[in-house]
Design a protein around this motif. Structure first.
Motif, PDB file in Angstrom:
ATOM      1  N   THR A  17      -0.042  -5.625  -1.362  1.00 53.81           N
ATOM      2  CA  THR A  17      -0.296  -5.762   0.066  1.00 53.81           C
ATOM      3  C   THR A  17       1.003  -6.030   0.819  1.00 53.81           C
ATOM      4  O   THR A  17       1.849  -6.801   0.369  1.00 53.81           O
ATOM      5  N   GLN A  18       1.156  -5.355   1.958  1.00 58.93           N
ATOM      6  CA  GLN A  18       2.280  -5.537   2.875  1.00 58.93           C
ATOM      7  C   GLN A  18       3.633  -5.115   2.292  1.00 58.93           C
ATOM      8  O   GLN A  18       4.675  -5.604   2.712  1.00 58.93           O
ATOM      9  N   SER A  36      -1.823   1.557   8.871  1.00 59.45           N
ATOM     10  CA  SER A  36      -0.668   0.746   8.496  1.00 59.45           C
ATOM     11  C   SER A  36      -0.355  -0.230   9.617  1.00 59.45           C
ATOM     12  O   SER A  36       0.075   0.164  10.697  1.00 59.45           O
ATOM     13  N   LEU A  38       0.393  -4.833  10.367  1.00 58.64           N
ATOM     14  CA  LEU A  38       0.519  -6.186   9.832  1.00 58.64           C
ATOM     15  C   LEU A  38      -0.856  -6.830   9.762  1.00 58.64           C
ATOM     16  O   LEU A  38      -1.630  -6.774  10.714  1.00 58.64           O
ATOM     17  N   SER A  39      -1.166  -7.431   8.610  1.00 56.67           N
ATOM     18  CA  SER A  39      -2.474  -8.051   8.440  1.00 56.67           C
ATOM     19  C   SER A  39      -2.367  -9.178   7.426  1.00 56.67           C
ATOM     20  O   SER A  39      -1.626  -9.065   6.439  1.00 56.67           O
ATOM     21  N   SER A  42      -5.487  -7.549   2.732  1.00 58.40           N
ATOM     22  CA  SER A  42      -5.258  -6.159   2.351  1.00 58.40           C
ATOM     23  C   SER A  42      -5.975  -5.220   3.316  1.00 58.40           C
ATOM     24  O   SER A  42      -7.178  -5.358   3.554  1.00 58.40           O
TER      25      SER A  42
END
Length: 220
Positions: A17-18, A36, A38-39, A42
């Motif tokens: 993730t990321q 795509s 920022l979070s 996941s």
């Protein structure tokens, strides 16, 4: 492939993730097929297939220029914030069997150049890929190091970065026969940068004699 003016390559995106996995897939496609952003969790939970338009001026075979088409399968990250390893592998196998029936040319393991690769994370990742792709995974895997612009801002060129890299990362790169690409996230939308990256991917595939790894879906 030799009888056609088109060449299609099948790529699989893998990573945590990321790391910028989906963004790297978008760079290769030259589009925004994959989500795509920022979070804190996941983003990708299901595999998704992206296809490029015909790309000219990238590859020649037997003295003739071929139009390149790229198919990319983006996978849920692993480790995942809500899916187990078995669930991620099952989803990846299902999608590979559905979309890449003729086989996989190359899996791209996406790592961040601006973050250290810890031994435990690396062992976990390698086990995941081995179980997914089988015993010949090293022949069909390359590493993409994203956020190379941040490493450059810190004063590292590609050479100095590799000289300073951890033994864990260097061992991983050695195991995949030094198939790696540095991806500058600031330049990834530039046409010339994309062409450079695609040529490197094609060079890896060419050195592998354009072999394709055939993966069958296992139920369970």
């Amino acid at each position: 492939m030799a009888e056609s003016n088109d060449m299609t390559i099948n790529l699989l995106m893998l990573g945590k993730t990321q790391t910028g996995k989906s963004a790297a897939g978008n760079t290769l496609l030259g589009s925004y097929d994959f989500k795509s952003h920022l979070s804190p969790s996941s983003v990708t939970t299901c595999c998704s297939l992206g296809r490029s338009s015909r790309i000219s001026g990238i590859i020649r075979r037997n003295g003739c220029e071929l139009a390149l088409r790229i198919q990319i399968l983006d996978t849920p990250s692993y480790p995942h914030s809500s899916l187990s390893k078995e669930q991620v592998q099952h989803e990846a196998r299902r999608a590979l069997a559905q979309h890449f029936r003729e086989g996989l040319h190359l899996a791209l393991l996406v790592l961040r150049a601006d973050l250290p690769l810890c031994p435990d994370d690396n062992d976990q990742t390698i086990q995941f890929i081995q179980e997914l792709l089988g015993p010949t995974w090293k022949d069909f895997t390359a590493v993409v190091l994203t956020h190379a612009d941040k490493a450059e801002e810190a004063g590292f060129s590609e050479d100095t970065y590799l000289h300073s890299a951890s033994s864990t990362l260097l061992s991983l790169l050695s195991s995949v026969q030094h198939k790696y690409i540095f991806l500058d996230n600031q330049k990834s939308i530039i046409k010339e940068e994309r062409a450079t990256i695609l040529r490197k991917v094609l060079d890896f595939i060419r050195k592998n004699d354009y072999q394709q790894l055939l993966l069958k879906h296992t139920k369970g």
